[in-house]
Every structure is written in structure tokens, then in C-alpha cells.
Design an enzyme around this catalytic site. Structure first.
Site, PDB file in Angstrom:
ATOM      1  N   GLY A  81       0.764  -1.232   0.000  1.00 36.33           N
ATOM      2  CA  GLY A  81       0.000   0.000   0.000  1.00 36.33           C
ATOM      3  C   GLY A  81       0.799   1.287   0.000  1.00 36.33           C
ATOM      4  O   GLY A  81       0.216   2.366   0.108  1.00 36.33           O
ATOM      5  N   TRP A  83       2.438   2.900  -2.442  1.00 36.85           N
ATOM      6  CA  TRP A  83       2.099   3.785  -3.549  1.00 36.85           C
ATOM      7  C   TRP A  83       0.699   4.361  -3.365  1.00 36.85           C
ATOM      8  O   TRP A  83       0.448   5.512  -3.712  1.00 36.85           O
ATOM      9  CB  TRP A  83       2.217   3.044  -4.884  1.00 36.85           C
ATOM     10  CG  TRP A  83       3.614   2.965  -5.400  1.00 36.85           C
ATOM     11  CD1 TRP A  83       4.763   3.047  -4.668  1.00 36.85           C
ATOM     12  CD2 TRP A  83       4.024   2.799  -6.756  1.00 36.85           C
ATOM     13  NE1 TRP A  83       5.867   2.923  -5.483  1.00 36.85           N
ATOM     14  CE2 TRP A  83       5.442   2.781  -6.757  1.00 36.85           C
ATOM     15  CE3 TRP A  83       3.338   2.648  -7.955  1.00 36.85           C
ATOM     16  CZ2 TRP A  83       6.183   2.627  -7.940  1.00 36.85           C
ATOM     17  CZ3 TRP A  83       4.083   2.495  -9.139  1.00 36.85           C
ATOM     18  CH2 TRP A  83       5.481   2.491  -9.129  1.00 36.85           C
ATOM     19  N   ASP A 104      -4.603  -6.070  -5.966  1.00 36.42           N
ATOM     20  CA  ASP A 104      -3.474  -6.978  -5.752  1.00 36.42           C
ATOM     21  C   ASP A 104      -4.035  -8.318  -5.302  1.00 36.42           C
ATOM     22  O   ASP A 104      -5.039  -8.352  -4.581  1.00 36.42           O
ATOM     23  CB  ASP A 104      -2.508  -6.445  -4.684  1.00 36.42           C
ATOM     24  CG  ASP A 104      -1.106  -7.036  -4.836  1.00 36.42           C
ATOM     25  OD1 ASP A 104      -0.974  -8.282  -4.824  1.00 36.42           O
ATOM     26  OD2 ASP A 104      -0.151  -6.255  -4.979  1.00 36.42           O
ATOM     27  N   ASP A 120      -6.442 -11.152  -8.514  1.00 35.58           N
ATOM     28  CA  ASP A 120      -5.368 -11.210  -9.498  1.00 35.58           C
ATOM     29  C   ASP A 120      -5.747 -10.340 -10.691  1.00 35.58           C
ATOM     30  O   ASP A 120      -6.803 -10.524 -11.298  1.00 35.58           O
ATOM     31  CB  ASP A 120      -5.153 -12.658  -9.949  1.00 35.58           C
ATOM     32  CG  ASP A 120      -3.873 -12.849 -10.740  1.00 35.58           C
ATOM     33  OD1 ASP A 120      -3.419 -11.893 -11.403  1.00 35.58           O
ATOM     34  OD2 ASP A 120      -3.323 -13.971 -10.705  1.00 35.58           O
ATOM     35  N   ASP A 144       3.196  -1.335 -10.170  1.00 37.84           N
ATOM     36  CA  ASP A 144       4.411  -1.809  -9.489  1.00 37.84           C
ATOM     37  C   ASP A 144       4.403  -3.335  -9.467  1.00 37.84           C
ATOM     38  O   ASP A 144       5.045  -3.958  -8.617  1.00 37.84           O
ATOM     39  CB  ASP A 144       4.455  -1.247  -8.066  1.00 37.84           C
ATOM     40  CG  ASP A 144       5.850  -1.311  -7.455  1.00 37.84           C
ATOM     41  OD1 ASP A 144       6.837  -1.288  -8.217  1.00 37.84           O
ATOM     42  OD2 ASP A 144       5.959  -1.397  -6.218  1.00 37.84           O
ATOM     43  N   LYS A 184       6.820  -0.573 -13.544  1.00 42.46           N
ATOM     44  CA  LYS A 184       8.114  -1.170 -13.208  1.00 42.46           C
ATOM     45  C   LYS A 184       8.468  -2.224 -14.241  1.00 42.46           C
ATOM     46  O   LYS A 184       7.602  -2.986 -14.680  1.00 42.46           O
ATOM     47  CB  LYS A 184       8.065  -1.804 -11.820  1.00 42.46           C
ATOM     48  CG  LYS A 184       9.360  -2.536 -11.454  1.00 42.46           C
ATOM     49  CD  LYS A 184       9.480  -2.775  -9.976  1.00 42.46           C
ATOM     50  CE  LYS A 184       8.468  -3.748  -9.436  1.00 42.46           C
ATOM     51  NZ  LYS A 184       8.614  -3.948  -7.986  1.00 42.46           N
TER      52      LYS A 184
END
Length: 253
Positions: A81, A83, A104, A120, A144, A184
């Protein structure tokens, strides 16, 4: 057992040394020692962030200004958490007007101002759930996401690159004109295809290695600013995109 970080003779910082322990692997011992000596880890605990990763987004946004009050934000791969905390603060999201939507598959504690899905992102219905929760086009999509590491660098690179590609496709569907995308990636070559896709659909692209990203890590971030709309897949457009340079930042804190 660990030592205690403090001041030694002359006021120098003492480095924490982790003693070997039965059942602890060498890699886990190195990870623990690195965590205990990481200034960003210590800072996150002092300042109330859930992870040191929060400072990566803080540093990127301080320089590129991708978050602003009133923006709608999607955070892909949000746990634990960090971000989300940064996004909530900078877009001024509240429980009365939730502007941050996060997902997530890992469990994550709820945060004020965040619509959270434990799911997911690769599930077929996940993108639709996020779009419905947004209630309109997104201003910023953050990712991320990274696949669980196997220890084989090329495998890890390819698996995380795939997640970046899926995140890009989602961003092209939900961003409003002028919106921004940050993801990322792991260095290794395959991330260049992600970059070419971004160049076709955004006004500017950047390779970023913020100071909070560990120097020895293969991670870096691709930032795409100024969404122009999903570009058609034309070989001539791809060749033009490949000829255009993206900015590879030499970061000066």
C-alpha cells in the site's frame, strides 16, 4: 539475533550485523541485513509509509508531476500500500470521494480514500471491475507489479515484462487524453518492446531509476506522459517510434 544500530566513536553510524542462525539461508540473511541498514526502510517506519517503495513514487512525482488534486488513479500490484498512500495524499482522495482504485492478489489492509480489490489482475473480470470502480477515465495508471522471483534472472525478467505489457494494454483502454502511465520493469532486453508501444501512444517517455531504487537492483521504471490515444499498429509508425529517443535520466537528488 541482530545487533543494534547506533553511534560509535566519533559519532559514526554503526552498521547492523546479522549473526548466523540455524534454518536461515545465506540469501535470507543478506536480505535481513540489507533491510536493517537501509535508510529508506528506517524512514518509512518513521513517516508511516507501509513500504520503502513509497519513496520511489514520491521521487518520480516530485520531478515529473504526474499526480495532482482531483485526479483519478489506478494502482496495479498495490500491496502493501505504499504507492496508494502517496497517491491518496497527492490527489486528495477521501472516503467521501474515492479517487484511487487499487488491486493486488495479496492481502492488503484497507486505506482511507482507496477502493481496494484483493484479486489477481490477470483474472478475466479484473479490468472491468477496475473500470466500473473508477467511474470514468483514469488520469494516471501506476503499475508496481512484478512476478514472484525464481532466482533465474532472464525468467524473472520475461515474467515481469509480461505483466508490464498487460498493464500497458489496460492503461491504453482507461486513460483520458493527456493521462500518464508508470510501470516497473526489469532490465534484460524484452522491456524495449514495452517502450516502443508507449512511444506510439504518448507524447514523451522516460527511463527512470529513482534514488530509492537500490543500485544493485535490475528494476527500473518506464514513465509515459501525455496520452495521445491508442496508436494503430502500422510498421511505419513502429519504425518512427524506434528512431525517437526516450529520456534516460541521470538523476540528481
Amino acid at each position: 539475533m541482530t545487533g543494534i544500530k547506533g553511534k560509535g566513536p566519533g559519532g559514526r553510524e554503526l552498521t547492523v550485523k546479522v549473526k548466523t542462525s540455524r534454518g536461515r539461508t545465506a540469501s535470507s540473511q543478506r536480505w535481513l541485513e540489507r533491510q536493517l541498514n537501509d535508510p529508506y526502510v528506517a524512514r518509512s517506519k518513521r513517516e508511516g509509509y507501509r513500504s520503502r517503495a513509497a519513496y520511489k513514487l514520491i521521487e518520480i512525482d516530485d520531478k515529473h508531476h504526474i499526480l495532482a488534486p482531483g485526479m483519478r488513479v489506478v494502482d496495479l500490484g498495490s500491496a502493501p500500500g505504499g504507492w496508494c498512500q502517496v497517491a491518496v495524499d497527492r490527489v486528495k482522495s477521501t472516503d467521501e470521494r474515492k479517487l484511487v482504485v487499487a488491486i493486488d492478489y495479496l492481502e492488503m489492509d484497507q486505506l482511507p480514500g482507496v477502493i481496494l480489490f484483493q484479486k489477481d489482475f490477470l483474472d478475466e473480470d479484473a479490468p472491468g471491475l477496475l473500470k466500473d470502480a473508477l467511474g470514468g477515465p483514469a488520469d494516471v495508471v501506476l503499475s508496481d507489479m512484478a512476478a514472484p522471483t525464481t532466482g533465474h534472472q532472464q525468467t524473472d525478467h520475461l515474467r515481469t515484462t509480461y505483466l508490464s505489457e498487460v498493464a500497458v494494454d489496460f492503461a491504453l483502454d482507461v486513460l483520458k487524453p493527456g493521462g500518464h502511465f508508470l510501470t516497473k520493469v526489469f532490465r534484460g532486453g524484452a522491456e524495449n518492446q514495452v517502450l516502443q508501444t508507449l512511444k506510439r501512444s504518448f507524447a514523451s517517455t522516460y527511463h527512470i531509476k529513482p534514488p530509492a531504487s537500490r543500485a544493485g537492483s535490475v528494476e527500473l521504471f518506464l514513465l509515459a506522459k501525455g496520452f495521445k490515444g491508442r496508436a494503430k499498429l502500422d510498421p511505419r509508425d513502429q519504425a518512427a517510434a524506434e528512431d525517437e529517443g526516450d529520456e534516460q535520466e541521470s538523476w540528481r537528488p
